[in-house]
Write an enzyme that holds these catalytic residues in place. Structure first.
Site, PDB file in Angstrom:
ATOM      1  N   LYS A 114      -2.284   6.157  -4.571  1.00 40.01           N
ATOM      2  CA  LYS A 114      -4.133   7.085  -4.133  1.00 40.01           C
ATOM      3  C   LYS A 114      -3.962   7.890  -5.011  1.00 40.01           C
ATOM      4  CE  LYS A 114      -3.796   4.370   0.385  1.00 40.01           C
ATOM      5  NZ  LYS A 114      -2.219   4.746   1.018  1.00 40.01           N
ATOM      6  N   HIS A 148      -7.465   9.784  -2.071  1.00 44.15           N
ATOM      7  CA  HIS A 148      -7.147   9.089  -0.767  1.00 44.15           C
ATOM      8  C   HIS A 148      -8.479   9.987   0.653  1.00 44.15           C
ATOM      9  CE1 HIS A 148      -2.528   9.240   1.057  1.00 44.15           C
ATOM     10  NE2 HIS A 148      -4.089   9.073   2.079  1.00 44.15           N
ATOM     11  N   ASP A 158       0.436  -1.456   0.155  1.00 46.34           N
ATOM     12  CA  ASP A 158      -0.181  -0.156   0.252  1.00 46.34           C
ATOM     13  C   ASP A 158       0.403   1.241   0.048  1.00 46.34           C
ATOM     14  OD1 ASP A 158      -3.169   1.097   0.853  1.00 46.34           O
ATOM     15  OD2 ASP A 158      -1.105   2.089   1.465  1.00 46.34           O
ATOM     16  N   TYR A 191       3.011   9.422  -0.324  1.00 45.68           N
ATOM     17  CA  TYR A 191       3.951   9.381   0.893  1.00 45.68           C
ATOM     18  C   TYR A 191       5.203   9.239   0.228  1.00 45.68           C
ATOM     19  CZ  TYR A 191       0.213   6.727   2.588  1.00 45.68           C
ATOM     20  OH  TYR A 191      -1.095   6.223   3.107  1.00 45.68           O
TER      21      TYR A 191
HETATM   22  N1  LIG Z   1      -5.891   6.230   3.701  1.00 45.70           N
HETATM   23  C1  LIG Z   1      -5.212   6.548   4.639  1.00 45.70           C
HETATM   24  O1  LIG Z   1      -5.303   8.432   4.317  1.00 45.70           O
HETATM   25  C2  LIG Z   1      -4.149   6.515   5.092  1.00 45.70           C
HETATM   26  C3  LIG Z   1      -3.477   6.987   6.721  1.00 45.70           C
HETATM   27  C4  LIG Z   1      -2.386   5.737   7.300  1.00 45.70           C
HETATM   28  C5  LIG Z   1      -2.335   5.121   6.842  1.00 45.70           C
HETATM   29  N2  LIG Z   1      -2.489   4.430   5.541  1.00 45.70           N
HETATM   30  C6  LIG Z   1      -1.614   3.359   5.493  1.00 45.70           C
HETATM   31  O2  LIG Z   1      -2.283   2.552   6.843  1.00 45.70           O
HETATM   32  C7  LIG Z   1      -0.699   2.142   6.762  1.00 45.70           C
HETATM   33  C8  LIG Z   1      -0.364   1.497   8.387  1.00 45.70           C
HETATM   34  O3  LIG Z   1      -0.596   2.458   9.243  1.00 45.70           O
HETATM   35  P1  LIG Z   1       0.345   3.056  10.204  1.00 45.70           P
HETATM   36  O4  LIG Z   1       1.651   3.322   9.164  1.00 45.70           O
HETATM   37  O5  LIG Z   1      -0.071   4.769  10.413  1.00 45.70           O
HETATM   38  O6  LIG Z   1       0.281   2.861  11.516  1.00 45.70           O
HETATM   39  P2  LIG Z   1       0.092   0.929  12.002  1.00 45.70           P
HETATM   40  O7  LIG Z   1       0.756   0.395  10.889  1.00 45.70           O
HETATM   41  O8  LIG Z   1      -0.754   0.643  12.729  1.00 45.70           O
HETATM   42  O9  LIG Z   1       2.243   1.269  12.986  1.00 45.70           O
HETATM   43  C9  LIG Z   1       2.900   1.402  12.340  1.00 45.70           C
HETATM   44  C10 LIG Z   1       4.082   1.605  13.051  1.00 45.70           C
HETATM   45  O10 LIG Z   1       4.243   0.471  13.591  1.00 45.70           O
HETATM   46  C11 LIG Z   1       5.685   0.167  14.226  1.00 45.70           C
HETATM   47  N3  LIG Z   1       5.744  -1.343  14.441  1.00 45.70           N
HETATM   48  C12 LIG Z   1       4.653  -1.992  13.269  1.00 45.70           C
HETATM   49  N4  LIG Z   1       5.014  -3.683  13.226  1.00 45.70           N
HETATM   50  C13 LIG Z   1       5.077  -3.706  14.675  1.00 45.70           C
HETATM   51  C14 LIG Z   1       5.228  -4.223  15.623  1.00 45.70           C
HETATM   52  N5  LIG Z   1       4.933  -5.703  15.323  1.00 45.70           N
HETATM   53  N6  LIG Z   1       5.755  -4.413  16.733  1.00 45.70           N
HETATM   54  C15 LIG Z   1       5.710  -3.315  17.614  1.00 45.70           C
HETATM   55  N7  LIG Z   1       5.195  -1.545  16.466  1.00 45.70           N
HETATM   56  C16 LIG Z   1       5.436  -2.778  15.433  1.00 45.70           C
HETATM   57  C17 LIG Z   1       6.179   0.640  12.831  1.00 45.70           C
HETATM   58  O11 LIG Z   1       7.560   0.690  13.030  1.00 45.70           O
HETATM   59  P3  LIG Z   1       8.983   0.897  12.481  1.00 45.70           P
HETATM   60  O12 LIG Z   1       8.747   0.248  10.993  1.00 45.70           O
HETATM   61  O13 LIG Z   1       9.700   0.610  13.331  1.00 45.70           O
HETATM   62  O14 LIG Z   1       8.975  -1.467  12.667  1.00 45.70           O
HETATM   63  C18 LIG Z   1       5.303   2.078  12.651  1.00 45.70           C
HETATM   64  O15 LIG Z   1       5.981   2.842  13.639  1.00 45.70           O
HETATM   65  C19 LIG Z   1       0.414   3.289   6.462  1.00 45.70           C
HETATM   66  O16 LIG Z   1       1.949   2.718   6.283  1.00 45.70           O
HETATM   67  C20 LIG Z   1      -0.253   3.335   5.024  1.00 45.70           C
HETATM   68  O17 LIG Z   1      -0.036   2.775   4.066  1.00 45.70           O
HETATM   69  C21 LIG Z   1      -3.208   5.392   5.509  1.00 45.70           C
END
Ligand SMILES: NC(=O)c1ccc[n+]([C@@H]2O[C@H](COP(=O)([O-])OP(=O)(O)OC[C@H]3O[C@@H](n4cnc5c(N)ncnc54)[C@H](OP(=O)(O)O)[C@@H]3O)[C@@H](O)[C@H]2O)c1
Length: 336
Positions: free
Chosen positions: A78, A111, A44, A49
């Site tokens: 997106k 998005h 994704d 990004y």
């Molecule tokens: N459509 C939208 O508006 C929107 C908004 C936000 C996000 N997104 C998408 O959704 C994805 C996921 O959301 P997100 O990145 O905000 O949050 P998330 O996936 O809930 O959390 C990611 C964070 O958690 C850490 N992490 C990952 N696996 C872990 C584990 N097993 N144990 C402990 N910490 C862990 C990562 O750090 P490390 O990298 O250091 O492991 C990173 O800081 C995004 O990357 C993006 O692709 C979309």
């Protein structure tokens, strides 16, 4: 690896994908290659990004190294807020495909439902003298969607979807669409389980993808100096005592429990990680079962609207846009 079938194209979308927000190009290139080696088949990304080119390079290398084919992968990107208008869809899609070094994407999402005027030099939102973002008040989802349908027909996109749209906005698109939205990507985690929106999506054959499935522990670093920032808006879901207790009982980590809880309810998850160990960890989520009382315990963590982290108010003035999607409650104004 498990899949969900998208209703109108019969395409299979892997229920686990790799999120890439906050992953800079030099890091994400090696991360994506590693993830593909580990078995991830769904990535994704988004124009915003700033890493589509690096992701494209990693995928190209993986294919050139004989590890697999483009058709084995599910790539989502997106349409950005600055391109959220019919006249910009093709321009941004072409640019994104060229950055990704691909002929098509598997899923293209709008998005966010609102739009900003674009600074043509930087392709970022224009900002007014008072610090407000320069809103494009003419955002029209129907004409934008029609353009996306044309791009889908031309083979540049396989499936269309939305992100951060509310039920009313989705319904309006469904009514006029030839190709209906197949996927809705929204914030979704144990603190914010989105029950009503999920019911609506199930009734309309829309697959739900959970962003921030771990509660986005990295978001607070990103928002720290931004307008409307409050550290209280980022509670530690991975450290919640109930999640910890359930994880210990199964010999799993809290991240694995939180992801399993969602995929087991047919929700697609896209946890982001750039650490090899956590990429592996987040992939091992199908090999255990939670008991009904454990599932109920996790369901009880839902804070409803108060669990929302991403309200986009860091874009100063965005709530004045006619298509701003969320109901603001008193607590929202202290959040990022
Ligand atoms: N459509 C939208 O508006 C929107 C908004 C936000 C996000 N997104 C998408 O959704 C994805 C996921 O959301 P997100 O990145 O905000 O949050 P998330 O996936 O809930 O959390 C990611 C964070 O958690 C850490 N992490 C990952 N696996 C872990 C584990 N097993 N144990 C402990 N910490 C862990 C990562 O750090 P490390 O990298 O250091 O492991 C990173 O800081 C995004 O990357 C993006 O692709 C979309």
């Amino acid at each position: 690896m498990k899949y969900v079938k998208l209703s109108q194209t019969d395409d299979l979308m892997p229920t686990l994908g790799l999120g890439t927000w906050q992953a800079p190009p030099d890091v994400i290139e090696t991360t994506v290659y590693k993830a593909l080696e580990l078995g991830y088949r769904h990535i994704d990304t988004a124009f915003n990004y700033n890493n589509e080119e690096a992701i494209g390079s990693a995928i190209k290398k993986w294919i050139n190294d004989g590890k697999g084919a483009r058709r084995d992968l599910f790539i989502t990107t997106k349409l950005p807020h600055v391109g959220n208008r019919a006249s910009d869809v093709k321009t941004f899609l072409d640019l994104q495909l060229s950055r990704l070094q691909m002929d098509y994407v598997d899923l293209y999402l709008i998005h966010v439902p609102f739009g900003f005027h674009c600074d043509p030099e930087t392709l970022t939102p224009r900002i007014k003298h008072n610090g407000d973002y320069d809103l494009d008040m003419e955002t029209n989802h129907i004409t934008t969607w029609k353009k996306m349908e044309e791009c889908q027909k031309a083979g540049l996109i396989r499936n269309l979807g939305l992100s951060n749209f509310n039920e009313k906005q989705i319904e309006k698109i469904i009514k006029s669409a030839t190709l209906k939205p197949q996927v809705l990507q929204v914030e979704l985690h144990a603190y914010f389980q989105q029950l009503d929106l999920r019911k609506f999506c199930a009734e309309n054959n829309i697959v739900v993808t959970a962003y921030a499935p771990l509660g986005s522990p990295g978001a607070k670093d990103h928002f720290v100096n931004k307008y409307n920032y409050s550290p209280d808006a980022f509670p530690d879901l991975l450290g919640h005592p109930d999640v910890k207790e359930i994880a210990e009982k199964h010999g799993k980590t809290t991240a694995q429990v939180l992801l399993h809880f969602l995929v087991n309810q047919k929700i697609v998850v896209i946890p982001k990680s750039t650490s090899e160990n956590r990429l592996k960890e987040n992939f091992q989520i199908y090999d255990f079962e939670l008991s009904p009382p454990e599932v109920n315990r996790l369901k009880k963590l839902d804070k409803g609207e108060n669990g929302r982290i991403f309200n986009f108010l860091f874009w100063k003035g965005v709530e004045k846009h006619p298509e701003y999607p969320f109901q603001l409650c008193a607590v929202d104004v202290t959040k990022a």
